[in-house]
Enzyme design. Structure first.
Site, PDB file in Angstrom:
ATOM      1  N   SER A 166      28.776  57.481 -23.739  1.00 26.05           N
ATOM      2  CA  SER A 166      27.911  57.318 -24.901  1.00 26.05           C
ATOM      3  C   SER A 166      28.419  58.216 -26.031  1.00 26.05           C
ATOM      4  O   SER A 166      29.562  58.108 -26.447  1.00 26.05           O
ATOM      5  CB  SER A 166      26.461  57.621 -24.522  1.00 26.05           C
ATOM      6  OG  SER A 166      25.572  57.179 -25.523  1.00 26.05           O
TER       7      SER A 166
ATOM      8  N   LYS B 234       3.178  54.790 -39.995  1.00 27.73           N
ATOM      9  CA  LYS B 234       3.480  56.217 -39.839  1.00 27.73           C
ATOM     10  C   LYS B 234       3.377  56.677 -38.389  1.00 27.73           C
ATOM     11  O   LYS B 234       4.018  57.663 -38.011  1.00 27.73           O
ATOM     12  CB  LYS B 234       2.506  57.043 -40.709  1.00 27.73           C
ATOM     13  CG  LYS B 234       2.871  58.511 -40.809  1.00 27.73           C
ATOM     14  CD  LYS B 234       4.233  58.693 -41.448  1.00 27.73           C
ATOM     15  CE  LYS B 234       4.578  60.166 -41.590  1.00 27.73           C
ATOM     16  NZ  LYS B 234       5.926  60.350 -42.156  1.00 27.73           N
TER      17      LYS B 234
END
Length: 285
Positions: free
Chosen positions: A103, A155
């Protein structure tokens, strides 16, 4: 007589043999750091990279990587700093994969002009993952009510204390696809025709170094000492370049706490250490 006096000099001052600076990059990749963990970020490695590339007569810099990944941003920042220094100092970069360069760890490895891996090391995992926990049932059972007030409809997306929403997951997946494509483009740009075109290359799978050689993810199999002596001569000396450690840091290290993190919340540090452990465990380490 000249040879006699040369033997009296420290190894760093002798002119015989090529000196290759070695930088070890080990740990999960993330901004900042944490207690009970060894991590990598641009801030933590910039100084040691600058020092390694400042070896005037060294034809190359060796970078040993042992990382299961982490932040894609910090991974790319470290990659870019290595490439910038290599071009500025006109140095070849040889990356050596130890246990794992997966990764984000593999993203950093792409900074190498050449990638050398042990046959049993782990490489690849070219993908993006996000992980969290959901606590809604636990809160219901213990009688806790979650109250969140926001200005902005999105949010509080993916709040682990609220039920997961399908539209929030789709938004996260879209973001992951963008980051993944950036990773794919970098692999293709750096490895080019060396890639064998396998359809599994960019699915997040990972392989041994031996299989990685066949796939074009690495250039050869070997170890750091043998490879560099074969390349630059039997008298080649490796010089490990390490960041300085303060006395405060060394004393805290006795207790397993990183000194540069202060004496913050040990409980949070243990949780982050568990997350690190999970990252390494994905690769059987």
């Amino acid at each position: 007589m000249k040879r006699f006096f040369r033997r009296l000099l420290p190894a760093s001052m002798r002119s015989d043999g090529t000196v290759i600076p070695v930088v070890r990059l080990q740990g999960t990749i993330m901004a900042g750091g944490g207690q009970l963990r060894q991590s990598l970020s641009l801030a933590s490695v910039a100084g040691v990279l600058e020092k390694a590339f400042s070896f005037k007569d060294a034809p190359a810099v060796a970078i040993a990587i042992n990382s299961p990944g982490g932040s894609p941003v910090q991974s790319r920042l470290i990659y870019q700093r290595i490439r910038d220094l290599a071009e500025d100092k006109n140095k070849r970069v040889i990356v050596f994969v130890e246990d794992v360069a997966a990764s984000g760890g593999y993203m950093i490895a792409l900074a190498g002009d050449e990638i050398v891996a042990d046959p049993s090391s782990i490489v690849g995992s070219i993908g993006v993952v996000s992980a969290s926990f959901g606590f809604t049932e636990m809160m219901r059972k213990i009688g806790v009510e979650r109250r969140v007030h926001t200005a902005g409809a999105n949010k509080a997306v993916l709040d682990p204390f609220q039920p997961e929403k399908e539209e929030d997951v789709e938004r996260l997946k879209a973001l992951q696809l963008e980051v993944h494509q950036t990773f794919i483009d970098l692999v293709k740009d750096r490895r080019g025709d060396r890639l064998d075109g396998s359809p599994d290359l960019f699915t997040g799978l990972f392989w041994t170094g031996k299989r990685g050689l066949q796939l074009g993810l690495v250039d050869r199999l070997g170890d750091i000492r043998g490879t560099l002596r074969e390349r630059y001569g039997k008298k080649t000396r490796l010089r490990l370049v390490s960041p300085p450690r303060s006395l405060f840091s060394r004393r805290l290290g006795v207790f397993g706490i990183r000194g540069d993190d202060g004496l913050g919340d040990v409980g949070a540090g243990l949780l982050r250490a568990a997350e690190d452990r999970a990252l390494w465990a994905r690769f059987g380490l």
